[in-house]
Design a protein around this motif. Structure first.
Motif, PDB file in Angstrom:
ATOM      1  N   GLN A   1      21.623  31.381  28.979  1.00 29.44           N
ATOM      2  CA  GLN A   1      21.923  32.801  29.188  1.00 29.44           C
ATOM      3  C   GLN A   1      22.741  33.342  28.008  1.00 29.44           C
ATOM      4  O   GLN A   1      23.903  32.977  27.819  1.00 29.44           O
TER       5      GLN A   1
ATOM      6  N   PRO B   1      22.605  28.906  33.054  1.00 30.16           N
ATOM      7  CA  PRO B   1      23.809  29.174  32.248  1.00 30.16           C
ATOM      8  C   PRO B   1      23.741  28.646  30.820  1.00 30.16           C
ATOM      9  O   PRO B   1      24.302  29.249  29.905  1.00 30.16           O
TER      10      PRO B   1
ATOM     11  N   TRP C   1      25.008  27.963  38.768  1.00 33.55           N
ATOM     12  CA  TRP C   1      25.885  29.002  38.250  1.00 33.55           C
ATOM     13  C   TRP C   1      27.332  28.927  38.723  1.00 33.55           C
ATOM     14  O   TRP C   1      28.182  29.686  38.239  1.00 33.55           O
TER      15      TRP C   1
ATOM     16  N   THR D   1      28.710  39.794  25.518  1.00 36.48           N
ATOM     17  CA  THR D   1      28.755  39.023  26.759  1.00 36.48           C
ATOM     18  C   THR D   1      29.214  39.896  27.925  1.00 36.48           C
ATOM     19  O   THR D   1      29.865  40.927  27.747  1.00 36.48           O
TER      20      THR D   1
ATOM     21  N   LEU E   1      26.204  35.243  28.570  1.00 35.38           N
ATOM     22  CA  LEU E   1      27.297  34.504  29.197  1.00 35.38           C
ATOM     23  C   LEU E   1      28.315  34.089  28.137  1.00 35.38           C
ATOM     24  O   LEU E   1      27.950  33.511  27.107  1.00 35.38           O
ATOM     25  N   SER E   2      29.585  34.368  28.389  1.00 32.19           N
ATOM     26  CA  SER E   2      30.618  33.987  27.435  1.00 32.19           C
ATOM     27  C   SER E   2      30.784  32.469  27.418  1.00 32.19           C
ATOM     28  O   SER E   2      30.517  31.787  28.417  1.00 32.19           O
TER      29      SER E   2
ATOM     30  N   LEU F   1      29.696  36.914  34.720  1.00 39.12           N
ATOM     31  CA  LEU F   1      28.252  37.065  34.860  1.00 39.12           C
ATOM     32  C   LEU F   1      27.702  36.291  36.051  1.00 39.12           C
ATOM     33  O   LEU F   1      26.673  36.659  36.633  1.00 39.12           O
ATOM     34  N   ARG F   2      28.375  35.197  36.428  1.00 34.72           N
ATOM     35  CA  ARG F   2      27.886  34.394  37.544  1.00 34.72           C
ATOM     36  C   ARG F   2      27.796  35.213  38.836  1.00 34.72           C
ATOM     37  O   ARG F   2      26.924  34.964  39.669  1.00 34.72           O
TER      38      ARG F   2
ATOM     39  N   GLU G   1      33.237  31.270  30.154  1.00 33.35           N
ATOM     40  CA  GLU G   1      32.706  31.179  31.511  1.00 33.35           C
ATOM     41  C   GLU G   1      31.698  30.046  31.635  1.00 33.35           C
ATOM     42  O   GLU G   1      31.638  29.356  32.653  1.00 33.35           O
ATOM     43  N   ARG G   2      30.933  29.818  30.572  1.00 35.53           N
ATOM     44  CA  ARG G   2      29.963  28.716  30.594  1.00 35.53           C
ATOM     45  C   ARG G   2      30.668  27.378  30.785  1.00 35.53           C
ATOM     46  O   ARG G   2      30.252  26.544  31.592  1.00 35.53           O
TER      47      ARG G   2
END
Length: 421
Positions: free
Chosen positions: A192, A189, A127, A4, A195-196, A8-9, A199-200
């Protein structure tokens, strides 16, 4: 398992920002090349205004269509298609042999670039949680002024070392490369893989804090257009947008006409207002949470306060006629660039605050249509009057329109805490 990527956003909004930069580079290429094109094609100022209006008119008509298509196809596919098309049409501008052909080509560019802001806003709403959305919009809206800032030196360089045709081909090729990267890299998201999970959850849970943000059902278009919250954004955008349209399309020609600037001087100075517009984009995004924190106002009212600050600063360009120095004019344009992008980002973000994620692109498309209708009308007014009454009265009118925009957003846009219309 995929590795990840932290935060990422912000990489996603950086990708959106690059797209906005290149979109505005293709848009502003015409204004930088205008003095050369007027000479090569024998265009009058009024005929140039028709070229500008062709872009604006097609952009206007396509705003709601582009928003609808983006909601239908999704952000990834929809934006890629529009970016591919505007790239090809920009390249096609190089094959124009008259101002009529130029108007046709620029109209096609305008029609396809209509997806740019709705797509950016839709990506932002996907996001980012509500509390970060104005900052994210500020960063991607930064691309509009960065693109306009890059245009003078890049287009002038292409004309000096090759030809005006190469300037449009180069701009189109850059957008074409970006469209490919967008399609390959962008994902929602929920889809993705880089993406961790942490964070999601942060993104998706935070979206519920925004007005209507958790809605899964899309309102019918008729209800969107008759809602008070729509007109509370659409009318201010209608009043404010002519200023940005004028800055983008007319500053180089104004400096050429009023102060005798040549292509070299335009390349040196015309990017400066856009640099200040960059600052306005970013600082405007941070103003909203600042007002929320220190003045204890609601999310929507914090956006309104940002609009107010920007509209007051727009008094600067209205004073240009009081000074004879071209450097003072550039300075006042710099204040105007900062002011407009500050208030513009707040108005654009309001759509994501008061409309759900499945209708935000459609709603933003229609508010954008209102904005660009005004920009089209004002471009024709400038073309008809600039050679007779001059630019000074027109700059004063722009100031008045922005002040009225601030009044309109406070008067019309009311969003109760229950999130109901």
């Amino acid at each position: 398992m995929y590795k990840t990527i932290k935060n990422l956003r912000w990489y996603m909004i950086a990708l959106v920002t690059v797209g906005t930069i290149l979109g505005y580079l293709t848009r502003n290429s015409i204004s930088v090349a205008a003095p050369v094109l007027k000479d090569v094609m024998g265009m009058t100022t009024q005929q140039y205004s028709y070229v500008v209006a062709a872009y604006s008119a097609c952009y206007t008509v396509m705003q709601p269509v582009a928003g609808y298509i983006l909601d239908l196809l999704g952000t990834r596919v929809g934006y890629a298609v529009f970016a591919l098309l505007w790239s090809l049409f920009c390249i096609g501008t190089a094959f124009s042999g008259s101002w009529i052909g130029l108007a046709f080509a620029r109209g096609a560019v305008g029609a396809t670039e209509a997806a740019m802001i709705p797509a950016g806003l839709k990506a932002t709403s996907e996001w980012f949680p509500a509390k970060e959305r104005s900052i994210a919009v500020g960063w991607f809206n930064l691309g509009s002024s960065v693109g306009a800032m890059i245009a003078p030196p890049l287009v002038a360089w292409a004309i000096w070392f090759h030809s005006w045709e190469w300037a449009f081909i180069l701009c189109g090729l850059l957008s074409l490369i970006w469209a490919t990267f967008w399609f390959l890299l962008y994902r929602h998201p929920t889809k993705q893989k880089y993406l961790s999970e942490e964070e999601r959850k942060y993104i998706l849970s935070g979206q519920e804090a925004g007005h209507q943000a958790s809605n899964t059902e899309k309102l019918p278009t008729s209800k969107i257009l008759t809602s008070r919250r729509f007109w509370g954004i659409a009318l201010p955008r209608f009043l404010a947008e002519p200023a940005w349209g004028t800055f983008n399309a007319w500053i180089p020609l104004f400096m050429f006409t009023a102060y005798g600037f040549d292509l070299k001087q335009i390349a040196i100075f015309a990017w400066m207002p856009m640099l200040f517009a960059d600052v306005g984009c970013v600082l405007g995004g941070y103003m909203s949470p600042f007002f929320q924190k220190h003045f204890k106002v609601s999310l929507v009212n914090s956006r309104k306060m940002v609009v107010t600050v920007g509209s007051i600063l727009m008094i600067g360009p209205g004073l240009i006629g009081l000074f004879s120095s071209p450097y003072v004019a550039i300075f006042l344009f710099c204040i105007g660039g900062f002011a407009h992008q500050t208030l513009s980002g707040a108005l654009i973000t309001l759509s994501s605050d008061v409309f759900g994620r499945n209708e935000v692109a459609t709603a933003n498309g229609f508010t954008g249509m209102a904005a660009w209708l005004a920009s089209t009308i004002f471009a024709l007014i400038v073309g008809a009057l600039a050679d007779t009454v001059g630019f000074t009265p027109l700059f004063v009118i722009l100031t008045c329109l922005d002040l009225l925009a601030a009044l309109a957003v406070w008067t019309i846009l009311k969003v109760p805490s229950t999130n109901q219309e």
